[in-house]
Design a protein around this motif. Structure first.
Motif, PDB file in Angstrom:
ATOM      1  N   UNK A 132       0.838  -1.183   0.000  1.00  0.00           N
ATOM      2  CA  UNK A 132       0.000   0.000   0.000  1.00  0.00           C
ATOM      3  C   UNK A 132       0.876   1.236   0.000  1.00  0.00           C
ATOM      4  N   UNK A 133       0.224   2.401  -0.083  1.00  0.00           N
ATOM      5  CA  UNK A 133       0.971   3.654  -0.056  1.00  0.00           C
ATOM      6  C   UNK A 133       1.673   3.867   1.286  1.00  0.00           C
ATOM      7  N   UNK A 134       1.244   3.142   2.327  1.00  0.00           N
ATOM      8  CA  UNK A 134       1.911   3.253   3.627  1.00  0.00           C
ATOM      9  C   UNK A 134       3.357   2.777   3.545  1.00  0.00           C
ATOM     10  N   UNK A 135       3.673   1.995   2.510  1.00  0.00           N
ATOM     11  CA  UNK A 135       5.051   1.512   2.317  1.00  0.00           C
ATOM     12  C   UNK A 135       5.924   2.519   1.565  1.00  0.00           C
ATOM     13  N   UNK A 161      10.790   5.081  -0.874  1.00  0.00           N
ATOM     14  CA  UNK A 161      11.508   6.300  -1.276  1.00  0.00           C
ATOM     15  C   UNK A 161      12.922   6.297  -0.700  1.00  0.00           C
ATOM     16  N   UNK A 162      13.029   5.876   0.551  1.00  0.00           N
ATOM     17  CA  UNK A 162      14.350   5.820   1.161  1.00  0.00           C
ATOM     18  C   UNK A 162      15.268   4.879   0.414  1.00  0.00           C
ATOM     19  N   UNK A 163      14.718   3.748  -0.020  1.00  0.00           N
ATOM     20  CA  UNK A 163      15.520   2.781  -0.765  1.00  0.00           C
ATOM     21  C   UNK A 163      16.012   3.373  -2.084  1.00  0.00           C
ATOM     22  N   UNK A 164      15.102   3.999  -2.834  1.00  0.00           N
ATOM     23  CA  UNK A 164      15.483   4.561  -4.130  1.00  0.00           C
ATOM     24  C   UNK A 164      16.454   5.724  -3.961  1.00  0.00           C
ATOM     25  N   UNK A 165      16.247   6.550  -2.927  1.00  0.00           N
ATOM     26  CA  UNK A 165      17.191   7.638  -2.672  1.00  0.00           C
ATOM     27  C   UNK A 165      18.559   7.082  -2.280  1.00  0.00           C
ATOM     28  N   UNK A 178      11.049  -6.259  -1.418  1.00  0.00           N
ATOM     29  CA  UNK A 178       9.779  -6.345  -0.693  1.00  0.00           C
ATOM     30  C   UNK A 178       9.732  -5.225   0.329  1.00  0.00           C
ATOM     31  N   UNK A 179       8.707  -4.369   0.259  1.00  0.00           N
ATOM     32  CA  UNK A 179       8.634  -3.212   1.140  1.00  0.00           C
ATOM     33  C   UNK A 179       8.235  -3.582   2.558  1.00  0.00           C
ATOM     34  N   UNK A 228      14.534  -7.174   1.682  1.00  0.00           N
ATOM     35  CA  UNK A 228      13.331  -6.805   2.423  1.00  0.00           C
ATOM     36  C   UNK A 228      13.601  -5.513   3.189  1.00  0.00           C
ATOM     37  N   UNK A 229      12.762  -4.505   2.953  1.00  0.00           N
ATOM     38  CA  UNK A 229      12.987  -3.199   3.569  1.00  0.00           C
ATOM     39  C   UNK A 229      12.480  -3.135   5.010  1.00  0.00           C
ATOM     40  N   UNK A 230      11.444  -3.913   5.313  1.00  0.00           N
ATOM     41  CA  UNK A 230      10.790  -3.753   6.621  1.00  0.00           C
ATOM     42  C   UNK A 230      10.112  -5.061   6.993  1.00  0.00           C
TER      43      UNK A 230
END
Length: 292
Positions: A2-5, A10-14, A58-59, A80-82
């Motif tokens: 969802x958008x909550x991720x 964004x942090x990953x792409x930055x 995976x967010x 896995x980000x979170x």
């Protein structure tokens, strides 16, 4: 999911950009969003399996579990980000040796429930009965409850545990609670309970005039009295370092899972005013940021 991720994404792409990998230049990103509908995760995972990719990101934990059998079969590495409770939910065999082609950041979200209870008691020292909603078949939820119960024994307070198995039961359970039955609420990790924050949890807390301790800053921004957890954006950037290692040829299974570099204790000033609560000097020294 969802958008909550989006913050961790964004942090990953930055983070990848800072490491020299920029979307549209030398990085191609395909994003699949289930729009908070868990039933869509399976079809999206199947769609992902049909794409030719070098890495799956995976967010969150739900997404990672859905993608696990596919990435194990294809051999495509996953970052896995979170995620939390990775050993207890049998996602990996060990943080240092995952056992399959995956790495990421273990946010310790469930394990921190005891710490959150400790902070809640500093915030509301007169509270003696703390409500915890949990789902026994969701490992992070149940593990979070256990850590809260262990801390409650040390504090000499009572955890009022209420079992819920879906969003409908969350509403039914909260509607049945009468004033005076509980003094505060502690939220443990659970996707559908988190999703009921604005519609069910916050109105109940206002009706009962009690504080809520949550597990992420966005929940405090939404109205919870306080929250303790890792900044989503930061762990996304942290995971980018792990992804860079994979790009440089290190097998994912040889990259240990990391834990977050920092945690924030956030307090909602408007919620404090509504509850006519004053922060002690101890709590003020613990708070890292405020939201209005």
């Amino acid at each position: 999911f969802s958008d909550a991720r989006l913050p961790q994404s964004r942090g990953f792409l930055d983070g990848m950009k800072e490491l020299g990998f920029e979307e549209g230049k030398n990085l191609t990103v395909t994003t699949l969003n289930a729009n908070n509908d868990q039933k869509q995760l399976g079809p999206l995972a199947e769609k992902m399996s049909q794409l030719t990719v070098d890495m799956v990101v995976a967010a969150g934990g739900l997404e990672a579990e859905i993608m696990k059998p596919i990435t194990e079969k294809t051999g495509v590495p996953m970052v896995v980000l979170y995620i939390n409770s990775i050993i207890e939910r049998k996602f990996v065999k060990d943080r240092r040796d995952p056992g399959w082609n995956v790495t990421g950041v273990d946010n310790l979200n469930a394990e921190l429930s005891g710490k959150r209870l400790e902070l809640l008691m500093n915030l509301a020292p007169k509270a003696k009965k703390i409500l915890v909603l949990y789902d026994p078949i969701i490992e992070p939820s149940y593990i979070g409850l256990k850590h809260a119960q262990d801390q409650a024994l040390k504090q000499g307070i009572t955890i009022v545990a209420r079992q819920t198995k879906n969003a409908g039961e969350v509403k039914t359970t909260l509607d049945a609670i009468k004033p005076g039955e509980i003094d505060a609420m502690l939220l443990v990790p659970n996707a559908y309970i988190d999703g009921a924050l604005k519609k069910e949890v916050l109105p109940t807390a206002q009706r009962l005039n009690i504080p809520i301790m949550a597990h992420s800053r966005p929940m405090a921004e939404a109205g919870a009295t306080a929250a303790y957890g890792t900044p989503f954006y930061d762990i996304g950037k942290q995971a980018a370092r792990l992804a860079e290692k994979i790009v440089n040829g290190v097998p994912a299974q040889n990259i240990p899972f990391e834990i977050p570099n920092r945690y924030d204790f956030t307090v909602n000033e408007a919620a404090l005013t509504r509850l006519t609560m004053t922060l002690s000097e101890l709590v003020r020294s613990q708070v890292t940021d405020y939201v209005k």
